[in-house]
Motif scaffolding. Sequence first.
Motif, PDB file in Angstrom:
ATOM      1  N   LEU A 205       0.819  -1.219   0.000  1.00  0.00           N
ATOM      2  CA  LEU A 205       0.000   0.000   0.000  1.00  0.00           C
ATOM      3  C   LEU A 205       0.853   1.270   0.000  1.00  0.00           C
ATOM      4  O   LEU A 205       0.574   2.206  -0.754  1.00  0.00           O
ATOM      5  CB  LEU A 205      -0.913   0.018   1.223  1.00  0.00           C
ATOM      6  N   PHE A 206       1.855   1.307   0.837  1.00  0.00           N
ATOM      7  CA  PHE A 206       2.572   2.570   1.066  1.00  0.00           C
ATOM      8  C   PHE A 206       3.975   2.611   0.461  1.00  0.00           C
ATOM      9  O   PHE A 206       4.629   3.646   0.484  1.00  0.00           O
ATOM     10  CB  PHE A 206       2.660   2.840   2.572  1.00  0.00           C
ATOM     11  N   GLY A 207       4.443   1.482  -0.093  1.00  0.00           N
ATOM     12  CA  GLY A 207       5.778   1.449  -0.658  1.00  0.00           C
ATOM     13  C   GLY A 207       6.855   1.302   0.417  1.00  0.00           C
ATOM     14  O   GLY A 207       6.558   1.270   1.608  1.00  0.00           O
ATOM     15  N   HIS A 208       8.109   1.217  -0.014  1.00  0.00           N
ATOM     16  CA  HIS A 208       9.195   1.097   0.954  1.00  0.00           C
ATOM     17  C   HIS A 208      10.463   1.750   0.401  1.00  0.00           C
ATOM     18  O   HIS A 208      10.610   1.935  -0.806  1.00  0.00           O
ATOM     19  CB  HIS A 208       9.473  -0.369   1.309  1.00  0.00           C
ATOM     20  N   GLU A 209      11.357   2.071   1.313  1.00  0.00           N
ATOM     21  CA  GLU A 209      12.652   2.622   0.951  1.00  0.00           C
ATOM     22  C   GLU A 209      13.669   1.489   0.812  1.00  0.00           C
ATOM     23  O   GLU A 209      13.483   0.389   1.326  1.00  0.00           O
ATOM     24  CB  GLU A 209      13.135   3.617   2.010  1.00  0.00           C
ATOM     25  N   LYS A 210      14.727   1.771   0.102  1.00  0.00           N
ATOM     26  CA  LYS A 210      15.807   0.787  -0.055  1.00  0.00           C
ATOM     27  C   LYS A 210      16.372   0.411   1.310  1.00  0.00           C
ATOM     28  O   LYS A 210      16.662   1.282   2.136  1.00  0.00           O
ATOM     29  CB  LYS A 210      16.905   1.374  -0.944  1.00  0.00           C
ATOM     30  N   GLY A 211      16.497  -0.887   1.565  1.00  0.00           N
ATOM     31  CA  GLY A 211      17.056  -1.365   2.820  1.00  0.00           C
ATOM     32  C   GLY A 211      16.078  -1.368   3.979  1.00  0.00           C
ATOM     33  O   GLY A 211      16.462  -1.624   5.120  1.00  0.00           O
ATOM     34  N   ALA A 212      14.795  -1.112   3.720  1.00  0.00           N
ATOM     35  CA  ALA A 212      13.810  -1.061   4.804  1.00  0.00           C
ATOM     36  C   ALA A 212      13.645  -2.422   5.474  1.00  0.00           C
ATOM     37  O   ALA A 212      13.326  -2.505   6.657  1.00  0.00           O
ATOM     38  CB  ALA A 212      12.470  -0.572   4.272  1.00  0.00           C
ATOM     39  N   PHE A 213      13.857  -3.481   4.706  1.00  0.00           N
ATOM     40  CA  PHE A 213      13.769  -4.835   5.249  1.00  0.00           C
ATOM     41  C   PHE A 213      14.567  -5.750   4.326  1.00  0.00           C
ATOM     42  O   PHE A 213      15.000  -5.340   3.244  1.00  0.00           O
ATOM     43  CB  PHE A 213      12.315  -5.306   5.384  1.00  0.00           C
ATOM     44  N   THR A 214      14.775  -6.990   4.752  1.00  0.00           N
ATOM     45  CA  THR A 214      15.533  -7.951   3.953  1.00  0.00           C
ATOM     46  C   THR A 214      14.857  -8.137   2.600  1.00  0.00           C
ATOM     47  O   THR A 214      13.667  -8.437   2.523  1.00  0.00           O
ATOM     48  CB  THR A 214      15.628  -9.300   4.676  1.00  0.00           C
ATOM     49  N   GLY A 215      15.609  -7.939   1.539  1.00  0.00           N
ATOM     50  CA  GLY A 215      15.060  -8.084   0.194  1.00  0.00           C
ATOM     51  C   GLY A 215      14.667  -6.768  -0.445  1.00  0.00           C
ATOM     52  O   GLY A 215      14.379  -6.730  -1.647  1.00  0.00           O
ATOM     53  N   ALA A 216      14.652  -5.685   0.334  1.00  0.00           N
ATOM     54  CA  ALA A 216      14.308  -4.377  -0.222  1.00  0.00           C
ATOM     55  C   ALA A 216      15.558  -3.764  -0.845  1.00  0.00           C
ATOM     56  O   ALA A 216      16.217  -2.884  -0.269  1.00  0.00           O
ATOM     57  CB  ALA A 216      13.734  -3.468   0.861  1.00  0.00           C
ATOM     58  N   VAL A 217      15.930  -4.236  -2.030  1.00  0.00           N
ATOM     59  CA  VAL A 217      17.180  -3.821  -2.656  1.00  0.00           C
ATOM     60  C   VAL A 217      17.058  -2.467  -3.339  1.00  0.00           C
ATOM     61  O   VAL A 217      18.062  -1.873  -3.735  1.00  0.00           O
ATOM     62  CB  VAL A 217      17.644  -4.884  -3.680  1.00  0.00           C
ATOM     63  N   GLN A 218      15.863  -1.981  -3.505  1.00  0.00           N
ATOM     64  CA  GLN A 218      15.658  -0.641  -4.073  1.00  0.00           C
ATOM     65  C   GLN A 218      14.339  -0.075  -3.572  1.00  0.00           C
ATOM     66  O   GLN A 218      13.468  -0.811  -3.105  1.00  0.00           O
ATOM     67  CB  GLN A 218      15.652  -0.697  -5.605  1.00  0.00           C
ATOM     68  N   ALA A 219      14.214   1.243  -3.647  1.00  0.00           N
ATOM     69  CA  ALA A 219      12.971   1.890  -3.222  1.00  0.00           C
ATOM     70  C   ALA A 219      11.835   1.493  -4.171  1.00  0.00           C
ATOM     71  O   ALA A 219      12.052   1.253  -5.358  1.00  0.00           O
ATOM     72  CB  ALA A 219      13.148   3.403  -3.204  1.00  0.00           C
ATOM     73  N   ARG A 220      10.632   1.436  -3.643  1.00  0.00           N
ATOM     74  CA  ARG A 220       9.478   1.019  -4.438  1.00  0.00           C
ATOM     75  C   ARG A 220       8.247   1.835  -4.061  1.00  0.00           C
ATOM     76  O   ARG A 220       7.974   2.056  -2.886  1.00  0.00           O
ATOM     77  CB  ARG A 220       9.192  -0.463  -4.206  1.00  0.00           C
ATOM     78  N   GLN A 221       7.532   2.279  -5.076  1.00  0.00           N
ATOM     79  CA  GLN A 221       6.277   2.990  -4.842  1.00  0.00           C
ATOM     80  C   GLN A 221       5.185   2.008  -4.417  1.00  0.00           C
ATOM     81  O   GLN A 221       5.126   0.876  -4.897  1.00  0.00           O
ATOM     82  CB  GLN A 221       5.808   3.711  -6.107  1.00  0.00           C
ATOM     83  N   GLY A 222       4.314   2.447  -3.518  1.00  0.00           N
ATOM     84  CA  GLY A 222       3.148   1.669  -3.141  1.00  0.00           C
ATOM     85  C   GLY A 222       1.936   2.076  -3.962  1.00  0.00           C
ATOM     86  O   GLY A 222       2.006   2.951  -4.836  1.00  0.00           O
ATOM     87  N   ARG A 223       0.813   1.442  -3.679  1.00  0.00           N
ATOM     88  CA  ARG A 223      -0.393   1.696  -4.471  1.00  0.00           C
ATOM     89  C   ARG A 223      -0.910   3.123  -4.313  1.00  0.00           C
ATOM     90  O   ARG A 223      -1.490   3.674  -5.240  1.00  0.00           O
ATOM     91  CB  ARG A 223      -1.484   0.686  -4.087  1.00  0.00           C
ATOM     92  N   PHE A 224      -0.711   3.724  -3.140  1.00  0.00           N
ATOM     93  CA  PHE A 224      -1.156   5.107  -2.959  1.00  0.00           C
ATOM     94  C   PHE A 224      -0.419   6.042  -3.912  1.00  0.00           C
ATOM     95  O   PHE A 224      -1.014   6.971  -4.471  1.00  0.00           O
ATOM     96  CB  PHE A 224      -0.957   5.553  -1.507  1.00  0.00           C
ATOM     97  N   GLU A 225       0.874   5.823  -4.114  1.00  0.00           N
ATOM     98  CA  GLU A 225       1.631   6.663  -5.039  1.00  0.00           C
ATOM     99  C   GLU A 225       1.290   6.324  -6.486  1.00  0.00           C
ATOM    100  O   GLU A 225       1.214   7.222  -7.333  1.00  0.00           O
ATOM    101  CB  GLU A 225       3.128   6.484  -4.788  1.00  0.00           C
ATOM    102  N   GLN A 226       1.099   5.048  -6.776  1.00  0.00           N
ATOM    103  CA  GLN A 226       0.747   4.651  -8.142  1.00  0.00           C
ATOM    104  C   GLN A 226      -0.599   5.233  -8.575  1.00  0.00           C
ATOM    105  O   GLN A 226      -0.823   5.495  -9.754  1.00  0.00           O
ATOM    106  CB  GLN A 226       0.705   3.122  -8.238  1.00  0.00           C
ATOM    107  N   ALA A 227      -1.499   5.442  -7.605  1.00  0.00           N
ATOM    108  CA  ALA A 227      -2.838   5.949  -7.917  1.00  0.00           C
ATOM    109  C   ALA A 227      -2.916   7.468  -7.880  1.00  0.00           C
ATOM    110  O   ALA A 227      -4.016   8.036  -7.966  1.00  0.00           O
ATOM    111  CB  ALA A 227      -3.856   5.354  -6.936  1.00  0.00           C
TER     112      ALA A 227
END
Length: 479
Positions: A205-227
């Motif tokens: 829903l909200f996306g994540h920043e790079k390194g926020a958790f294991t496997g988060a190798v890059q920042a990602r937009q969530g659905r709120f930003e996509q919409a």
Amino acid sequence: MKHVWIIDDDPSIRWVLERALDQADIPARSFADADSALRALGREQPGAIVTDLRMPGLDGLAFLREVQTRWPKLPVIVMTAHSDLDNAVAAFQSGAFEYLPKPFDMDEAVALVRRALGSQGEPSAAGIEEGEPTEMIGEAPAMQEVFRAIGRLSRSQINVLITGESGSGKELVASALHRHSPRARGPFIAINTAAIPAELLESELFGHEKGAFTGAVQARQGRFEQAAGGTLFLDEIGDMPAALQTRLLRVLSDGTFYRVGGHAPQRADVRVLAATHQNLEVKVRDGSFREDLYHRLNVIHIHLPPLRERREDIPRLARHFLRRSADQLDVERKVLSPAAELAFIDWHWPGNVRQLENVCRWITVMAPTSEVQLTDLPPEMAVPSPAVASPETATEDWRLLLGNLVRRRLASGEEALLGKIQPQFERCLLEAALRHTHGHKQDAAHKLGWGRNTLTRKLKELGMEDTTSTESGESRIFD
């Protein structure tokens, strides 16, 4: 009291409405076309106008737009026998005071006219793309209420809660609300909150920043930003975990959120539509859903009826899905026989419209001939429908459906209905009786109260002499 003007090219509609208004002490004046009414408006204005949508010459929508340009406070009620979502939205966006699908109840029509006469007729105004396709089909009164709500919300960006059983078409309502809204040019993003594991839903829903958790190798937009700039549809909102309910409430309250692992606030430029098949009021009472979030989402509530409560829509929906399935699969289009169509109407459809669509796809692939017979239906439809609980209920059900069918056809201008409907009715009787007697014509004639010769003649007239064969190809009609 000011006059009410009635515009319809059908003299019977004009006469019936005039009579009903006269009995209600409301003076009325009739016009056979919109052009003459528009000319008369240049000399005087009534208290309200009731106009048909489709007429020769100037049609109802064009007339309505002209009235809104020159007399914006004049309330106009639009009536039509072609009652679908696009017509409803077009009517409201062109400035209609109300939308009245034919056939209508006279008491309802008179009450609506009274309300129009007592209003200032503050209409809406906006454009609509002509000929835009819609997946929503429905002539049942409950579906007309849904269409009316979508039309009224066409200028709004307010939150809407959509409820209804699984498979009833809640995402179609959400899509229609988006398509007929000021955000129509923005994205429509849908997410089923019940289909995503709770530990992943926050990032989804909200996306994540790079390194926020294991496997988060890059920042990602969530659905709120996509919409952003469009609409976010949260399906099955009743299954959202409590922690995420709190985060969603904060977004709806102040319009900002944080990505997982982020520190910079993000602006949520979205309209939120939510849907559920659950009773959220019960979930609020048992503490599994936040009351404040419920009230944030439930600003406007649209309830979608189950298919068993809108049986008059089933034949049209089935034709639509059979046609679409054939086009998608590039195969011959299938048509339901009268008996198969009645079986569709009678069945309880626990999976609602989604199940109807799947059955039509199954039939498109599996039915051996272009006309679908009872024996071609999927095995699950051989189970008696619990919707028909008693002979009394069944009697009321078919009479209601027949009455609705006749009223719709009369309203659309059809004539000589008996010659069209009676053969279908007799065919259903014959098919049922012959099936019950395992093909014995004499026994079937006795069950129906006909003579043997009468039954034989009816079979010939209806072209049924060679249509009742078993799977082995042997005739089921024997002496």
